[in-house]
Design a protein around this motif. Sequence first.
Motif, PDB file in Angstrom:
ATOM      1  N   VAL A   1       0.835  -1.211   0.000  1.00  0.00           N
ATOM      2  CA  VAL A   1       0.000   0.000   0.000  1.00  0.00           C
ATOM      3  C   VAL A   1       0.867   1.258   0.000  1.00  0.00           C
ATOM      4  CG1 VAL A   1      -1.630   1.352   1.369  1.00  0.00           C
ATOM      5  CG2 VAL A   1      -2.003  -1.098   1.064  1.00  0.00           C
ATOM      6  N   VAL A   2       1.892   1.277   0.845  1.00  0.00           N
ATOM      7  CA  VAL A   2       2.765   2.454   0.908  1.00  0.00           C
ATOM      8  C   VAL A   2       3.552   2.615  -0.399  1.00  0.00           C
ATOM      9  CG1 VAL A   2       4.667   3.557   2.152  1.00  0.00           C
ATOM     10  CG2 VAL A   2       2.915   2.301   3.415  1.00  0.00           C
ATOM     11  N   PHE A   3       3.935   1.494  -1.019  1.00  0.00           N
ATOM     12  CA  PHE A   3       4.598   1.551  -2.327  1.00  0.00           C
ATOM     13  C   PHE A   3       3.698   2.244  -3.352  1.00  0.00           C
ATOM     14  CE2 PHE A   3       5.029  -0.462  -6.530  1.00  0.00           C
ATOM     15  CZ  PHE A   3       6.330  -0.076  -6.850  1.00  0.00           C
ATOM     16  N   LEU A   4       2.410   1.909  -3.362  1.00  0.00           N
ATOM     17  CA  LEU A   4       1.469   2.549  -4.283  1.00  0.00           C
ATOM     18  C   LEU A   4       1.311   4.033  -3.970  1.00  0.00           C
ATOM     19  CD1 LEU A   4      -1.316  -0.196  -4.552  1.00  0.00           C
ATOM     20  CD2 LEU A   4       0.495   0.337  -6.203  1.00  0.00           C
ATOM     21  N   MET A   5       1.395   4.391  -2.701  1.00  0.00           N
ATOM     22  CA  MET A   5       1.344   5.809  -2.328  1.00  0.00           C
ATOM     23  C   MET A   5       2.531   6.560  -2.910  1.00  0.00           C
ATOM     24  SD  MET A   5       0.124   5.385   1.652  1.00  0.00           S
ATOM     25  CE  MET A   5       0.350   7.127   2.067  1.00  0.00           C
ATOM     26  N   TRP A   6       3.724   5.948  -2.876  1.00  0.00           N
ATOM     27  CA  TRP A   6       4.914   6.566  -3.477  1.00  0.00           C
ATOM     28  C   TRP A   6       4.737   6.723  -4.988  1.00  0.00           C
ATOM     29  CZ3 TRP A   6       8.596   9.310  -1.496  1.00  0.00           C
ATOM     30  CH2 TRP A   6       9.026   9.103  -0.179  1.00  0.00           C
ATOM     31  N   GLN A   7       4.178   5.709  -5.644  1.00  0.00           N
ATOM     32  CA  GLN A   7       3.981   5.792  -7.094  1.00  0.00           C
ATOM     33  C   GLN A   7       3.003   6.912  -7.440  1.00  0.00           C
ATOM     34  OE1 GLN A   7       6.266   3.895  -8.609  1.00  0.00           O
ATOM     35  NE2 GLN A   7       6.606   3.367  -6.454  1.00  0.00           N
ATOM     36  N   SER A   8       1.972   7.057  -6.619  1.00  0.00           N
ATOM     37  CA  SER A   8       1.008   8.131  -6.842  1.00  0.00           C
ATOM     38  C   SER A   8       1.663   9.496  -6.650  1.00  0.00           C
ATOM     39  CB  SER A   8      -0.171   7.972  -5.877  1.00  0.00           C
ATOM     40  OG  SER A   8      -1.079   9.050  -6.003  1.00  0.00           O
ATOM     41  N   ALA A   9       2.485   9.613  -5.625  1.00  0.00           N
ATOM     42  CA  ALA A   9       3.164  10.882  -5.355  1.00  0.00           C
ATOM     43  C   ALA A   9       4.115  11.248  -6.486  1.00  0.00           C
ATOM     44  CB  ALA A   9       3.921  10.788  -4.033  1.00  0.00           C
ATOM     45  N   ASN A  10       4.870  10.261  -6.981  1.00  0.00           N
ATOM     46  CA  ASN A  10       5.812  10.523  -8.076  1.00  0.00           C
ATOM     47  C   ASN A  10       5.082  10.870  -9.368  1.00  0.00           C
ATOM     48  OD1 ASN A  10       8.008  10.016  -6.423  1.00  0.00           O
ATOM     49  ND2 ASN A  10       8.161   7.857  -6.991  1.00  0.00           N
ATOM     50  N   SER A  11       3.985  10.147  -9.624  1.00  0.00           N
ATOM     51  CA  SER A  11       3.211  10.416 -10.831  1.00  0.00           C
ATOM     52  C   SER A  11       2.585  11.805 -10.786  1.00  0.00           C
ATOM     53  CB  SER A  11       2.114   9.351 -10.970  1.00  0.00           C
ATOM     54  OG  SER A  11       1.286   9.627 -12.073  1.00  0.00           O
ATOM     55  N   ARG A  12       2.110  12.193  -9.625  1.00  0.00           N
ATOM     56  CA  ARG A  12       1.497  13.510  -9.462  1.00  0.00           C
ATOM     57  C   ARG A  12       2.517  14.620  -9.683  1.00  0.00           C
ATOM     58  NH1 ARG A  12      -2.229  15.039  -4.203  1.00  0.00           N
ATOM     59  NH2 ARG A  12      -2.741  17.196  -4.800  1.00  0.00           N
ATOM     60  N   GLN A  13       3.732  14.387  -9.204  1.00  0.00           N
ATOM     61  CA  GLN A  13       4.774  15.397  -9.384  1.00  0.00           C
ATOM     62  C   GLN A  13       5.179  15.522 -10.851  1.00  0.00           C
ATOM     63  OE1 GLN A  13       8.556  14.645  -7.409  1.00  0.00           O
ATOM     64  NE2 GLN A  13       8.882  16.840  -7.149  1.00  0.00           N
TER      65      GLN A  13
ATOM     66  N   ALA B   1       9.973   1.232   7.708  1.00  0.00           N
ATOM     67  CA  ALA B   1       9.955  -0.232   7.611  1.00  0.00           C
ATOM     68  C   ALA B   1       8.782  -0.741   6.784  1.00  0.00           C
ATOM     69  CB  ALA B   1       9.897  -0.844   9.010  1.00  0.00           C
ATOM     70  N   PHE B   2       7.936   0.183   6.298  1.00  0.00           N
ATOM     71  CA  PHE B   2       6.818  -0.176   5.426  1.00  0.00           C
ATOM     72  C   PHE B   2       6.893   0.598   4.112  1.00  0.00           C
ATOM     73  CE2 PHE B   2       5.583  -0.646   9.837  1.00  0.00           C
ATOM     74  CZ  PHE B   2       5.005  -1.902   9.879  1.00  0.00           C
ATOM     75  N   SER B   3       8.046   1.180   3.823  1.00  0.00           N
ATOM     76  CA  SER B   3       8.141   2.182   2.761  1.00  0.00           C
ATOM     77  C   SER B   3       9.195   1.819   1.716  1.00  0.00           C
ATOM     78  CB  SER B   3       8.475   3.549   3.396  1.00  0.00           C
ATOM     79  OG  SER B   3       8.580   4.547   2.420  1.00  0.00           O
ATOM     80  N   HIS B   4       8.762   1.718   0.455  1.00  0.00           N
ATOM     81  CA  HIS B   4       9.667   1.445  -0.670  1.00  0.00           C
ATOM     82  C   HIS B   4       9.219   2.254  -1.878  1.00  0.00           C
ATOM     83  CE1 HIS B   4       9.840  -2.139   1.903  1.00  0.00           C
ATOM     84  NE2 HIS B   4      11.072  -2.299   1.478  1.00  0.00           N
ATOM     85  N   ILE B   5      10.200   2.730  -2.628  1.00  0.00           N
ATOM     86  CA  ILE B   5       9.903   3.460  -3.863  1.00  0.00           C
ATOM     87  C   ILE B   5      10.137   2.570  -5.078  1.00  0.00           C
ATOM     88  CG2 ILE B   5      10.557   5.416  -5.323  1.00  0.00           C
ATOM     89  CD1 ILE B   5      11.249   6.977  -2.844  1.00  0.00           C
ATOM     90  N   GLU B   6      11.240   1.816  -5.061  1.00  0.00           N
ATOM     91  CA  GLU B   6      11.617   0.998  -6.215  1.00  0.00           C
ATOM     92  C   GLU B   6      11.015  -0.412  -6.123  1.00  0.00           C
ATOM     93  OE1 GLU B   6      15.834   1.049  -6.393  1.00  0.00           O
ATOM     94  OE2 GLU B   6      15.962   3.215  -6.697  1.00  0.00           O
TER      95      GLU B   6
END
Length: 247
Positions: free
Chosen positions: A47-59, A94-99
Amino acid sequence: MRNARWEQYTKADYGSRRGNTYQNKSAPRKPVSPDALVYGIIAANGVVFLMWQSANSRQKSLGDGSLRLWMIKNFTTMWTNIQEGRLWTILTPAFSHIEPMHLFFNMFMLHTFGKDIARILGARRFMAFYLGAAACGNLISALVRGIALPVLKNDYSGVTQPSLGASTSVVGVTTLFACLYPTATLQLFFVVPVPAWLATVGFIGWDMWRLMSYKSSKVDGAGHLGGAAAALGYYWFRLRPLIRRMR
């Protein structure tokens, strides 16, 4: 599955509730199983990975970096976050990944070793251990990268460099596995068979060498060492006395 003699003792001692419990007799509360907890942690990382993808896509598409900045402030480890009072950032990375590959590798290791450890400790204590290893690893990472290395290298450019990933907890889990099953055979790089204790000593030694030689890398060696230290401490002071008591 391994059925060590002391493992049965720890299941009874660690996995059970003590004292009185207050439950609805008509609908008894079923505790979360160890396997379900491990899969839950994996899902939370997803879930947190998808949040990062959304943040990067939005930027990239809208030029709006507000969500990405919020993620950096709340789901990464760095000394600046702790200085500004965001103490939860010793746990949330510990729940956070971008790649994708970073996420896959950490979750593969958690699935491989975490289920064994969760079944031994019980779900609640495994969750506490997972978070404890994360807190220890991320705090040491922030201190080393934010204070110690800048002073030693006279280079403060890395003070605000964020770190993230479940590696602190995963290294804790694999180190604890090696303490409990030191002679278990692991396939290093999926090819070379080595005992668990040797693989663990090798990876810890590699992280120590990189850290002491000030090698620049995307791998957070300080965080790994903190997670390993948490596991060694937990084994020595908590599990080892139980094992010795059964002999």
